[in-house]
Design a protein around this motif. Structure first.
Motif, PDB file in Angstrom:
ATOM      1  N   ASP A  59       0.861  -1.187   0.000  1.00 34.24           N
ATOM      2  CA  ASP A  59       0.000   0.000   0.000  1.00 34.24           C
ATOM      3  C   ASP A  59       0.897   1.236   0.000  1.00 34.24           C
ATOM      4  N   ASP A 207      -2.322   9.200   9.646  1.00 29.97           N
ATOM      5  CA  ASP A 207      -3.150   8.380   8.777  1.00 29.97           C
ATOM      6  C   ASP A 207      -4.352   7.817   9.547  1.00 29.97           C
ATOM      7  N   HIS A 324      -2.497  12.221  -2.448  1.00 28.42           N
ATOM      8  CA  HIS A 324      -2.128  10.991  -3.163  1.00 28.42           C
ATOM      9  C   HIS A 324      -3.293  10.005  -3.270  1.00 28.42           C
ATOM     10  N   ASP A 325      -4.421  10.304  -2.637  1.00 26.09           N
ATOM     11  CA  ASP A 325      -5.593   9.414  -2.685  1.00 26.09           C
ATOM     12  C   ASP A 325      -6.699   9.940  -3.596  1.00 26.09           C
ATOM     13  N   ARG A 377      -6.091   5.506  -7.601  1.00 27.73           N
ATOM     14  CA  ARG A 377      -5.270   6.607  -7.070  1.00 27.73           C
ATOM     15  C   ARG A 377      -3.954   6.741  -7.840  1.00 27.73           C
TER      16      ARG A 377
HETATM   17  C1  NOJ Z   1      -5.060   6.703   4.048  1.00 28.08           C
HETATM   18  C2  NOJ Z   1      -3.876   6.933   3.169  1.00 28.08           C
HETATM   19  O1  NOJ Z   1      -3.862   8.273   2.730  1.00 28.08           O
HETATM   20  C3  NOJ Z   1      -3.982   5.938   2.044  1.00 28.08           C
HETATM   21  O2  NOJ Z   1      -3.076   6.206   1.016  1.00 28.08           O
HETATM   22  C4  NOJ Z   1      -3.794   4.555   2.622  1.00 28.08           C
HETATM   23  O3  NOJ Z   1      -3.997   3.597   1.605  1.00 28.08           O
HETATM   24  C5  NOJ Z   1      -4.791   4.281   3.749  1.00 28.08           C
HETATM   25  N1  NOJ Z   1      -4.955   5.402   4.629  1.00 28.08           N
HETATM   26  C6  NOJ Z   1      -4.360   3.101   4.578  1.00 28.08           C
HETATM   27  O4  NOJ Z   1      -3.259   3.426   5.370  1.00 28.08           O
END
Ligand code: NOJ
Length: 519
Positions: A59, A207, A324-325, A377
């Motif tokens: 991830d 996070d 980034h999301d 993303r």
């Molecule tokens: C939020 C983060 O911004 C994202 O990129 C990540 O995949 C998830 N939390 C899990 O940590």
């Protein structure tokens, strides 16, 4: 509250895609050091770096294998310490990304926790008491470890949830958040924070900050109490350290949990950011900054103003260009729209965040294969476009070795979504962002916590607000707009995009214009 936040403007760096200093195709810490002058010149004085710790990268690094070790692909801990030092010399603060809710399944705590025999880490994660158990509403995984139990996930399958306990335990295997095991997890978290703060980091983006205590009440009171303890530690030992939460509920994060800043995100449930994107309405894009959409500033104000009013004494709501999301704003907004959008976001209250590359209008790259759990993303995570040379100046590696491909259109004649092309063009998006940020730093009225009042906030009218004695007027639409604001004294224009006149309290704004007046 750390004083430096008043004038802070953050730049978010996705390290794998920012700048590759050693030619292996992946961005790195020394690459960030090499570009600090660019960031400073842009007008940002603080960084948020996405997780750069040792990780299997299922991830993109949010699956941490070792919280205290820089991932070898980014360099060494010494490189990161040097980044802190060099950034500080240039007046730039550095926030790391703290992932408190889960680790990688490859973290040594998790390996120990999955052992049949009880050990120091048995209670570090959330385990049921039978290999076949699980309860509705949470994902549980079995069959991976020798321990007779299943474990709860926090996000992907590779991310087992750390054990901060339950608000009201209902099964014998559930612990209260006040029990020894969950409190030990809190201690482990505080220890990681101290480790990096002692080495010179200036705080953390946190996070999934609301995800700690399971089956918490609606007000997240137990999770808030965990963060309060952390905040007390910071206030006592690291009063200059800053925390920004991925929570998007400032009532909870700023007022109860003790975060200094909370992101204004695209989350459903807690209100919805309709400024840059609008997925709520099907069909047309009705985001506010779309010149030809049905956007309505009232939708934003109805959500934002109550939050701002209720939390403003305690912390800052952070607007961001994207992260980034999320899709990049340039997916739906063109250069002229982006200028008005950024000018507005960077003059509203709070501490703003710019995602790398948004300052040059980097595109969301459609339909590229997923990378490291990015899925949709991934299109917002492609290499920074520094210049028009090979790989956009991101890396000297062969194109097939790059972390992600550069924008396929970047080899087109006249392509100008690069730092070098836009530096040389007066009125480019990059130069506009620089001008706005220079203006912001020059005017204490635009500090994060300086006064804010909406003077006109109605559909099809200019959006007008005051920051102390500055009056800011926004018209993102393709049609001219007029509004009365009941101002009698003289007003001097200090900054503008497009033509805008203010005479005897009547504002006449050209299509797609923005202006700042001194009252
Ligand atoms: C939020 C983060 O911004 C994202 O990129 C990540 O995949 C998830 N939390 C899990 O940590």
């Amino acid at each position: 509250m750390p004083d430096w936040l008043k004038d802070a403007v953050f730049y978010e760096i996705y390290p794998q895609s920012f700048y590759d200093s050693n030619g292996d195709g992946i961005g790195d810490i020394r690459g960030i050091i090499a570009k600090l002058d660019y960031i400073k010149d842009l007008g940002c004085n603080a960084l948020w770096i996405n997780p750069c710790y040792d990780s299997p990268f299922k991830d993109a690094g949010y699956d941490v294998r070792d919280y205290k070790k820089v991932a070898p692909r980014y360099g060494t801990n010494e490189d990161l310490y040097e980044l802190f030092d060099t950034a500080h010399e240039k007046g730039i603060r550095v926030l790391l990304d703290l992932v408190p809710g889960h680790t990688s399944e490859e973290h040594e705590w998790f390996r120990a926790s999955g052992k049949a025999e009880r050990n120091e880490y048995s209670d570090r994660y959330i385990w049921t008491d039978s290999w076949i158990a699980g309860i509705a509403g949470h994902p549980y995984i079995g069959g991976e470890c020798e321990r007779n139990g299943t474990y709860m996930l926090n996000f992907f399958k590779c991310q087992p949830a750390l054990n901060y306990g339950f608000k009201d335990p209902k099964y014998p295997w559930q612990m209260s958040y006040l029990d020894e095991g969950p409190v030990a997890t809190q201690e482990a978290l505080a220890d990681i924070m101290r480790f990096w703060l002692d080495h010179g980091c200036d705080g953390f983006r946190v996070d999934m900050a609301d995800s700690l205590v399971k089956d918490d009440d609606n007000d997240k009171s137990a999770t808030c109490s965990v963060w309060r303890r952390i905040r007390t530690m910071l206030d006592e030992k690291y009063p200059e350290a800053a925390l920004v939460s991925e929570w998007s509920n400032p009532y909870q994060s700023l007022n109860s949990a003790g975060f200094h800043m909370d992101f204004y995100l695209d989350h459903w449930g807690n209100g919805y950011n309709t400024l840059l994107r609008d997925y709520e309405t099907q069909g047309d894009d009705d985001s506010y900054f779309k010149k030809d959409g049905n956007g309505d500033i009232e939708r934003f104000l109805n959500d934002y103003i109550p939050k701002y009013t209720a939390t403003e004494p305690n912390g800052y709501i952070s607007f961001m260009t994207c992260n980034h999301d999320t899709p990049r704003p340039a997916r739906t907004l063109d250069e002229a729209e982006l200028k008005i959008a950024y000018a507005t976001l960077l003059t509203l209250p709070g501490v703003p965040f710019i995602y790398y590359g948004d300052e040059i209008g980097m595109k969301y790259i459609e339909n590229i294969p997923t990378k490291e759990g990015g899925y949709t993303r991934t299109g917002s995570r492609t290499p920074m476009q520094w210049d028009n040379s090979v790989n956009c100046g991101f890396s000297t590696a062969n194109a097939d070795k790059l972390y992600l491909p550069v924008d396929p259109e970047s080899s087109n004649e006249g392509y100008d979504l690069t730092v070098s092309a836009q530096s040389g063009r007066a009125g480019s998006l990059l130069n506009t962002v620089k001008k706005i940020l220079a203006f912001r730093h020059d005017h204490s009225q635009l500090e994060a916590g300086a006064g804010f009042k909406v003077l006109l906030g109605r559909k099809d009218k200019p959006f007008v607000f005051a920051r102390e004695d500055l009056l800011i007027a926004v018209n993102p639409k393709e049609t001219a707009a007029t509004g009365e604001i009941g101002l009698t004294g003289p007003a001097k224009e200090l900054f503008s995009i497009g033509r805008c006149e203010l005479n005897n309290g009547v504002l006449n704004m050209a299509p797609q214009s923005f202006a700042i007046f001194e009252m």
